[in-house]
Design a protein around this motif. Structure first.
Motif, PDB file in Angstrom:
ATOM      1  N   SER A 183      -8.696  -8.318   1.893  1.00  0.00           N
ATOM      2  CA  SER A 183      -7.299  -7.937   1.711  1.00  0.00           C
ATOM      3  C   SER A 183      -6.408  -9.174   1.647  1.00  0.00           C
ATOM      4  CB  SER A 183      -6.858  -7.030   2.861  1.00  0.00           C
ATOM      5  OG  SER A 183      -5.493  -6.715   2.743  1.00  0.00           O
ATOM      6  N   TRP A 228       0.840  -1.203   0.000  1.00  0.00           N
ATOM      7  CA  TRP A 228       0.000   0.000   0.000  1.00  0.00           C
ATOM      8  C   TRP A 228       0.868   1.244   0.000  1.00  0.00           C
ATOM      9  CZ3 TRP A 228      -2.975  -2.093   4.799  1.00  0.00           C
ATOM     10  CH2 TRP A 228      -3.868  -3.096   4.384  1.00  0.00           C
ATOM     11  N   GLU A 276      -7.364  -4.051  -2.131  1.00  0.00           N
ATOM     12  CA  GLU A 276      -7.123  -4.298  -0.709  1.00  0.00           C
ATOM     13  C   GLU A 276      -8.112  -3.555   0.186  1.00  0.00           C
ATOM     14  OE1 GLU A 276      -4.601  -6.371   0.690  1.00  0.00           O
ATOM     15  OE2 GLU A 276      -4.517  -7.067  -1.371  1.00  0.00           O
ATOM     16  N   THR A 310     -12.827  -3.343   8.049  1.00  0.00           N
ATOM     17  CA  THR A 310     -11.703  -3.885   8.836  1.00  0.00           C
ATOM     18  C   THR A 310     -12.214  -5.093   9.613  1.00  0.00           C
ATOM     19  OG1 THR A 310     -12.203  -2.293  10.597  1.00  0.00           O
ATOM     20  CG2 THR A 310     -10.478  -1.680   9.043  1.00  0.00           C
ATOM     21  N   GLN A 339       0.999   4.668  -2.352  1.00  0.00           N
ATOM     22  CA  GLN A 339       0.820   5.977  -1.728  1.00  0.00           C
ATOM     23  C   GLN A 339       2.018   6.882  -2.015  1.00  0.00           C
ATOM     24  OE1 GLN A 339      -1.892   6.900   1.062  1.00  0.00           O
ATOM     25  NE2 GLN A 339      -1.330   8.602  -0.251  1.00  0.00           N
ATOM     26  N   ASN A 346      -8.502  -0.412   0.414  1.00  0.00           N
ATOM     27  CA  ASN A 346      -7.897   0.819   0.917  1.00  0.00           C
ATOM     28  C   ASN A 346      -8.341   2.012   0.066  1.00  0.00           C
ATOM     29  OD1 ASN A 346      -6.111   2.921   1.693  1.00  0.00           O
ATOM     30  ND2 ASN A 346      -4.691   1.390   2.492  1.00  0.00           N
ATOM     31  N   PHE A 362     -11.060   2.643   4.919  1.00  0.00           N
ATOM     32  CA  PHE A 362     -11.091   1.287   4.376  1.00  0.00           C
ATOM     33  C   PHE A 362     -12.532   0.907   4.083  1.00  0.00           C
ATOM     34  CE2 PHE A 362      -6.779   0.441   5.883  1.00  0.00           C
ATOM     35  CZ  PHE A 362      -6.353  -0.577   5.050  1.00  0.00           C
TER      36      PHE A 362
END
Length: 257
Positions: A222, A90, A131, A177, A94, A133, A174
């Motif tokens: 994920s 991730w 994922e 979770t 980013q 995200n 997200f």
């Protein structure tokens, strides 16, 4: 409209939000006085480990720039600030997004490269949120939008984001979770003396979410595993000590090693 609901969410939090969030809201929505509130990013950067300070400075500035503000006073980061070596998957995306957002700044000594664009596009070339995200997904969209030439990808990516808009108009970090929340709740319930059948249901569910490498990830969707989720799940399984879960516990131990 979705954009109006997002704006409403931000406006409702303008006066009560954390100062850094207020700066982001002002950048995205404008401030009543027409001036963005002053923000000292170093206040927040100092809270992070020293070795991350350059990247954190670049990241926080990139978020402000993506929302419509200029970058804060200080030197423009150099190419070394955006090294992807050793980063979590991730974080690689980013960091690449942050680099691409900074690239058009006049004093920048680097430019967006083809491989940077490939990293961003690889994150978005799928039906859902990679994922789960959403922050990384949105960072990639902002970077591609500033770069130009990717209108269809950005538009499709935004449509995907808006499918996860909450009732209050906001967008989560997200998509879920589930694994993390289940594991931490399981540890708490076990400590509180919850009925055995409740704990068994939780542990059996978590064993079913163990990844092929023996570790666990933050959510059901994920694939990237991590030490914190794996540690908490293993703590729960080991404390309960169900013989049926002995293999899962050992695989978790090996993954942490």
């Amino acid at each position: 409209m979705s954009v109006d609901r997002i704006a409403g969410y931000l406006e409702r939090r303008r006066t009560t939000a954390h100062p850094l969030e207020q700066a982001l809201i002002a950048a995205a929505c404008g401030s009543p006085s027409g001036q963005e509130p002053p923000i000292d990013l170093n206040t927040y950067i100092r809270q992070a480990p020293d070795f991350t300070s350059r990247l954190k400075h670049a990241l926080l500035n990139a978020l402000l720039m993506a929302c419509g503000a200029g970058h804060s006073p200080g030197p423009v980061p150099d190419r070394s600030s955006f090294s992807r070596t050793g980063l979590h998957p991730w974080a690689k995306v980013q960091t690449t997004a942050v680099k691409v957002i900074w690239a058009p700044v006049p004093d920048a000594s680097f430019r967006a490269e083809h491989r940077d664009v490939d990293v961003l596009l690889s994150t978005l070339n799928r039906d859902g949120i990679r994922e789960g995200n959403l922050l990384v997904h949105l960072s990639a969209l902002h970077a591609l939008h500033r770069l130009g030439g990717h209108d269809t990808v950005v538009r499709d990516g935004l449509d995907t984001v808006l499918r996860h808009q909450r009732r209050d108009g906001g967008i989560p970090f997200f998509t879920d979770t589930d694994t993390w929340c289940t594991a931490t709740a399981g540890v708490a319930l076990l400590a509180a003396g919850a009925p055995d059948d409740v704990i068994y249901s939780i542990t059996t569910h978590l064993v079913g979410r163990q990844k092929p490498n023996g570790a666990w990830s933050v959510s059901d969707i994920s694939e990237v595993t991590d030490a914190d989720d794996t540690s908490v799940v293993r703590e729960l399984l080991q404390t309960r000590a169900d013989p049926a879960h002995r293999n899962a516990i050992e695989r978790g131990r090996q993954a942490l090693r």
